[in-house]
Write an enzyme that holds these catalytic residues in place. Sequence first.
Site, short mmCIF file in Angstrom:
data_model
loop_
_atom_site.label_atom_id
_atom_site.label_comp_id
_atom_site.label_asym_id
_atom_site.label_seq_id
_atom_site.Cartn_x
_atom_site.Cartn_y
_atom_site.Cartn_z
N GLY A 100 0.22 -1.64 0.40
CA GLY A 100 0.68 -2.99 0.07
C GLY A 100 1.63 -3.51 1.14
N GLY A 102 4.57 -3.80 2.59
CA GLY A 102 5.85 -3.10 2.46
C GLY A 102 6.98 -3.79 3.18
CE LYS A 122 4.39 -5.85 11.07
NZ LYS A 122 3.23 -5.51 11.91
N GLY A 135 11.69 -1.96 4.93
CA GLY A 135 11.20 -3.34 4.86
C GLY A 135 11.45 -4.14 6.13
CG ASP A 266 -3.51 0.34 5.85
OD1 ASP A 266 -4.20 1.29 6.27
OD2 ASP A 266 -2.32 0.18 6.15
P1 AMP Z 1 1.22 0.16 9.27
O1 AMP Z 1 0.71 1.49 9.70
O2 AMP Z 1 2.33 -0.39 10.11
O3 AMP Z 1 0.11 -0.82 9.11
O4 AMP Z 1 1.89 0.36 7.83
C1 AMP Z 1 1.29 1.07 6.77
C2 AMP Z 1 1.98 0.76 5.48
O5 AMP Z 1 3.37 1.07 5.56
C3 AMP Z 1 1.92 -0.68 5.03
O6 AMP Z 1 1.86 -0.68 3.63
C4 AMP Z 1 3.24 -1.24 5.52
O7 AMP Z 1 3.64 -2.36 4.78
C5 AMP Z 1 4.17 -0.06 5.29
N1 AMP Z 1 5.33 -0.06 6.17
C6 AMP Z 1 5.36 0.18 7.51
N2 AMP Z 1 6.61 0.12 7.97
C7 AMP Z 1 7.42 -0.17 6.92
C8 AMP Z 1 8.82 -0.34 6.76
N3 AMP Z 1 9.66 -0.24 7.78
N4 AMP Z 1 9.27 -0.62 5.53
C9 AMP Z 1 8.44 -0.71 4.48
N5 AMP Z 1 7.12 -0.54 4.56
C10 AMP Z 1 6.61 -0.28 5.77
MG MG Z 2 -0.54 -2.28 8.38
#
Ligand code: AMP
Ligand code: MG
Length: 514
Positions: A100, A102, A122, A135, A266
Amino acid sequence: MATPGSPTQPPVHTPPVLAWTHRLTRLGPAFFTRLHPTPVAAPRWAACNHALRTALGWPAELFDAQHLQAFAGNALLAGADPLATVYSGHQFGQWAGQLGDGRAIWLGEAASEQGPQEIQLKGAGRTPYSRGGDGRAVLRSSIREYLCSEAMHGLGIPTTRALGLVASPEPVRRETLESAAIVTRVAPSFLRFGHFEHFWAQGNTELLRTLADHAIEHHLPECHDRASLWQGNLYAALLDEVQERTARLLAQWQAVGFCHGVMNTDNMSLLGLTIDYGPFQFMDGFDPGHICNHSDHQGRYAYGRQPNVAYWNLYCLAQSLAPLIDDQDMTLQVLQGYKTLFPRHLGDAMRAKLGLTGELAPESEREGDWTLVEDLMQFMASEKVDFTLFWRQLSQAVLHRSRIANPQEADWQAVTDLVLDRPRLKAWLARYSARTGPAHGAAMGQQMLRCNPKYVLRNHLAEIAIRLAHQGDFTEIQTLHNLLQSPFDEHPGFEAYAGVPPDWASQLEISCSS
Ligand code: AMP
Ligand code: MG
């Protein structure tokens, strides 16, 4: 830290400047959680994308001081309906369960001169999907996302866009202590394969259907026509549309030497857009096995594997849509399309890079053309020749040869100087010349210069902009944006930006951490 959607933050509204539509919210609460962004301290504009704002027909006030607060997450854009969506997905080949948004907060969907556009912040704070994350996004990765989104657009490659970049001195812990930033992303839709996987994993066919119908009605209405190819099966048409867009996107990535780095399901856009810029890289020296993500130990997302990974990801999407398609043979048959479409798009893209298009590429010649492409790529790999520079010099040389009477082998020198095994390249160039005829038309060289960019966002260029930004100087971001939004133009005086990376750049390691 403020909690997501904390009622202690009275939302301060900006004056109304956008006409909102918010069609996503009609999906209902199973698809998202409403919440407010978490404020950050002392926000500053690091970049304002006036070109995009103008193209969307949005007013200049969007970049004034009041809107700075809104794009920092400290105030609400008037009429916004902020929320975080839920999705799941496969990461590095494994089912990862619920993920989701995040750290991305959806503000809404607003009318624009290019149709309705969704707006996301973002790095705007925690959401129910943050899974222990903070976040936030760091300035380093946000600059990379801002610039690469616009670089991809400049190259004519479908992508989410970046409207603005806000920096804050607020500390963010990664491997070291860094500072925060927020990218304002814009796209017709941020739907990912993972949104569908989420409701499939829940076994909730009705919500899956609601989501698919939303996607078709609002974002992919062409599925209605395409359904006639699939016995009227609208969901087979949806899968077919997505596989076709994905095939085209992957061909475009491969043709410019772009490595995404984290092709998890995702991070795959339903609309075939490049999305989620993390450890991406435009290759310098050509290496099909190149891994740009320092955390990708197995090389799952190596450059040469990207097309197959996309197919694997489409398979996951197909599995999710299977309960709607309700015909296993048809589902598999739709997926088969990728196996002919991707090579066809890649063939078209590579032939265009060689100028073998239009009158120079009658149908009957195509097979031989692909051998020409493959032999060149093998040679380039054996030399690890700089990908961007090689294609650009080849284009320049073709144009140069079109302007001189009776061009000789020596007139390829700008190209042969780039490699060590010159006899092998000369032999290939002789075959290429034989294919194109002795006198290359000027039109061919011009066309090649429109396919083979002079400027790409090399890691070291982004790194220089990042280092300056950490000192409070954001001017290099603008300089790079200016070059990258017209990467096929010469930009006299900026040749240094088109050169091979300096020695220090080989030490750069780009990980998933962002
Ligand atoms: P990504 O590999 O960057 O596409 O992230 C994979 C998942 O981790 C997604 O659900 C992002 O929203 C979540 N995510 C990545 N970095 C963060 C962060 N610093 N805080 C919260 N959620 C994160
Ligand atoms: Mg992502």
